[in-house]
Design an enzyme around this catalytic site. Structure first.
Site, short mmCIF file in Angstrom:
data_model
loop_
_atom_site.label_atom_id
_atom_site.label_comp_id
_atom_site.label_asym_id
_atom_site.label_seq_id
_atom_site.Cartn_x
_atom_site.Cartn_y
_atom_site.Cartn_z
N CYS A 186 -11.72 -9.31 -0.27
CA CYS A 186 -12.45 -8.43 0.65
C CYS A 186 -13.82 -8.01 0.14
O CYS A 186 -14.66 -7.56 0.91
CB CYS A 186 -11.63 -7.18 0.95
SG CYS A 186 -10.00 -7.57 1.55
N HIS B 173 -15.65 -1.32 3.49
CA HIS B 173 -14.66 -2.34 3.87
C HIS B 173 -13.62 -1.68 4.77
O HIS B 173 -13.17 -0.56 4.51
CB HIS B 173 -14.00 -2.91 2.61
CG HIS B 173 -12.83 -3.80 2.91
ND1 HIS B 173 -12.90 -4.79 3.85
CD2 HIS B 173 -11.56 -3.81 2.42
CE1 HIS B 173 -11.72 -5.39 3.92
NE2 HIS B 173 -10.89 -4.81 3.07
N ASN C 182 -8.30 -5.53 9.61
CA ASN C 182 -8.89 -5.93 8.33
C ASN C 182 -9.17 -7.44 8.37
O ASN C 182 -8.23 -8.24 8.40
CB ASN C 182 -7.90 -5.57 7.21
CG ASN C 182 -8.40 -5.97 5.83
OD1 ASN C 182 -9.43 -6.65 5.70
ND2 ASN C 182 -7.68 -5.57 4.81
N1 ACO Z 1 5.61 -0.18 11.42
C1 ACO Z 1 6.50 0.81 11.19
N2 ACO Z 1 6.87 1.16 9.94
C2 ACO Z 1 6.33 0.50 8.91
C3 ACO Z 1 5.41 -0.54 9.08
C4 ACO Z 1 5.06 -0.87 10.40
N3 ACO Z 1 4.17 -1.84 10.68
N4 ACO Z 1 5.05 -1.01 7.87
C5 ACO Z 1 5.73 -0.31 6.95
N5 ACO Z 1 6.51 0.61 7.58
C6 ACO Z 1 7.39 1.60 6.97
C7 ACO Z 1 7.85 1.22 5.59
O1 ACO Z 1 8.98 0.38 5.64
C8 ACO Z 1 8.18 2.58 4.99
O2 ACO Z 1 9.45 2.97 5.46
P1 ACO Z 1 10.46 3.81 4.52
O3 ACO Z 1 9.74 5.09 4.22
O4 ACO Z 1 11.65 3.97 5.38
O5 ACO Z 1 10.66 2.96 3.30
C9 ACO Z 1 7.14 3.51 5.64
O6 ACO Z 1 6.66 2.82 6.81
C10 ACO Z 1 5.98 3.85 4.73
O7 ACO Z 1 5.52 2.66 4.12
P2 ACO Z 1 4.27 2.64 3.15
O8 ACO Z 1 4.00 1.24 2.71
O9 ACO Z 1 4.46 3.68 2.09
O10 ACO Z 1 3.12 3.13 4.17
P3 ACO Z 1 1.65 3.55 3.87
O11 ACO Z 1 1.39 4.89 4.42
O12 ACO Z 1 1.23 3.30 2.43
O13 ACO Z 1 0.79 2.53 4.78
C11 ACO Z 1 -0.51 0.51 4.51
C12 ACO Z 1 0.89 1.15 4.55
C13 ACO Z 1 -1.13 0.67 5.88
C14 ACO Z 1 -0.39 -0.97 4.16
C15 ACO Z 1 -1.39 1.24 3.45
O14 ACO Z 1 -0.66 1.38 2.27
C16 ACO Z 1 -2.69 0.51 3.14
O15 ACO Z 1 -3.59 0.46 3.93
N6 ACO Z 1 -2.84 0.03 1.88
C17 ACO Z 1 -4.11 -0.53 1.37
C18 ACO Z 1 -4.48 -1.82 1.97
C19 ACO Z 1 -5.75 -2.34 1.31
O16 ACO Z 1 -6.68 -1.61 1.03
N7 ACO Z 1 -5.79 -3.60 0.97
C20 ACO Z 1 -6.91 -4.11 0.21
C21 ACO Z 1 -7.76 -4.99 0.95
S1 ACO Z 1 -6.88 -6.29 1.78
C22 ACO Z 1 -7.35 -7.80 1.05
O17 ACO Z 1 -7.91 -7.87 0.00
C23 ACO Z 1 -6.89 -9.03 1.81
#
Ligand code: ACO
Length: 323
Positions: free
Chosen positions: A110, A250, A280
């Site tokens: 990214c 980003h 993204n």
């Molecule tokens: N729909 C419903 N529930 C979901 C989904 C979904 N699509 N995805 C995950 N959940 C659930 C999980 O199973 C979990 O359930 P549990 O509590 O029962 O175990 C709950 O939601 C919380 O999951 P988390 O992973 O802790 O959710 P979080 O608030 O962290 O959000 C996300 C997830 C959106 C991926 C976030 O962590 C994020 O944006 N991370 C950074 C991404 C990023 O910056 N990437 C770098 C660049 S990408 C690249 O380089 C290609």
């Protein structure tokens, strides 16, 4: 170095959160509140990485009033070009008939567009006559596991590009910084498809060929390193965060964007956000957002613009420029 032109290549197909509700166990409400994404663009069979990247490049060249034959350098930031070999940059070069240029891809996930601009800047410093095209383009739908709700709601396809050259007014890039921290590289990776686990290797599960991410851990690093990179370039250029007219971060998650802006003390009215529209698109998020902001007339001559990114590797970087 100045940015003389920008462009974008956007697939026609739209995949909404409601569409995803029918594919995996998720909801519009979860995706919107956790990520800020409402829809994303996905390539059809006819829309390829090269097509999107070439469209973005043509637009950028047109804005720069430059013909492809004038280009000396084409750098494409991507991990999803059409082929493993040749590079995506060479295929764009072929489409543009920009035969004078040297062309290559870079792998910085990214942060790739910022890495690309930094590399172009070095070439231009070396030879001020250099004219370069920097592309950030991804077809992430090809490396997305459409059965994994934790990743498939996040990604989209798209391309952005910028034409850069030495320029002739007191502006352009004021400071730049790139860095990487590989210690936890496996929090965000595509385990299969490289030389360690080539396609069709026995015993490698299908899921290994898609992006895997421990999102909540990546989240913390993204905020830390985006803040750090932004502060470094501001300091190097002798500016404060309050001087910034536009922050173009980003677009990985609206909560990351909001927290980085808050930590830096940049009000949200000065932050360019289009994650709701595109999700993204990795290396393409910043050049697409930049192109939209330029063409919408948000970014004006003399504005201080801060580009700030983080991605797989982990890589991170920022550029402060005067438009
Ligand atoms: N729909 C419903 N529930 C979901 C989904 C979904 N699509 N995805 C995950 N959940 C659930 C999980 O199973 C979990 O359930 P549990 O509590 O029962 O175990 C709950 O939601 C919380 O999951 P988390 O992973 O802790 O959710 P979080 O608030 O962290 O959000 C996300 C997830 C959106 C991926 C976030 O962590 C994020 O944006 N991370 C950074 C991404 C990023 O910056 N990437 C770098 C660049 S990408 C690249 O380089 C290609």
């Amino acid at each position: 170095m100045e940015i003389l032109g920008t462009g974008r290549g956007i697939p026609k197909g739209i995949l909404t959160n409601q569409d995803l509700e029918k594919m995996v166990d998720t909801s519009d409400e979860w995706i919107t509140t956790r990520t800020g994404i409402k829809k994303r663009r996905i390539c059809s069979q006819e829309e390829t990485w090269t097509l999107l990247a070439t469209e973005a490049s043509r637009q950028a060249l047109e804005m720069a009033r430059m013909s492809p034959e004038e280009l000396d350098l084409i750098i494409a930031a991507t991990f999803t070009p059409d082929y493993r070999l040749p590079s995506g940059a060479c295929l764009v070069q072929n489409e543009l008939k920009a035969y004078k240029a040297a062309a290559f891809d870079i792998a910085a996930a990214c942060t790739g567009f910022i890495y690309g601009l930094v590399i172009a800047e070095k070439f231009i410093k070396d030879n001020p006559h250099t004219k370069a095209l920097v592309i950030g383009a991804e077809v992430l739908s090809a490396v997305t596991n459409w059965e994994d709700r934790s990743t498939c709601v996040l990604f989209g396809d798209g391309a952005g590009a910028a034409v850069v050259a030495a320029g002739n007014h007191q502006g352009g890039v004021l400071a730049s910084y790139i860095g990487s921290d590989p210690r936890v590289w496996d929090l965000l990776c595509v385990p299969g498809g490289g030389s360690l686990h080539p396609p069709f290797k026995p015993g490698v599960a299908k899921e290994e060929y898609f992006v895997k991410m421990k999102g909540n851990e990546v989240f913390k690093y993204a905020i830390k390193y985006m803040e750090e990179a932004a502060r470094i370039v501001l300091k190097r250029a002798g500016f404060e965060a309050r001087d910034v007219d536009w922050l173009i971060p980003h677009q990985a998650n609206i909560r990351i964007i909001n927290m980085v802006a808050k930590k830096l003390g940049i009000p949200l009215e000065k932050v360019i956000v289009n994650i709701d529209e595109y999700g993204n698109t990795s290396a393409a998020t910043i050049p697409i957002a930049l192109d939209e902001a330029v063409r919408d007339g948000k970014i004006k001559k003399g504005d201080l613009v801060l580009l700030d990114a983080f991605g797989g590797g982990f890589t991170y970087g920022a550029i402060l420029l005067k438009w």
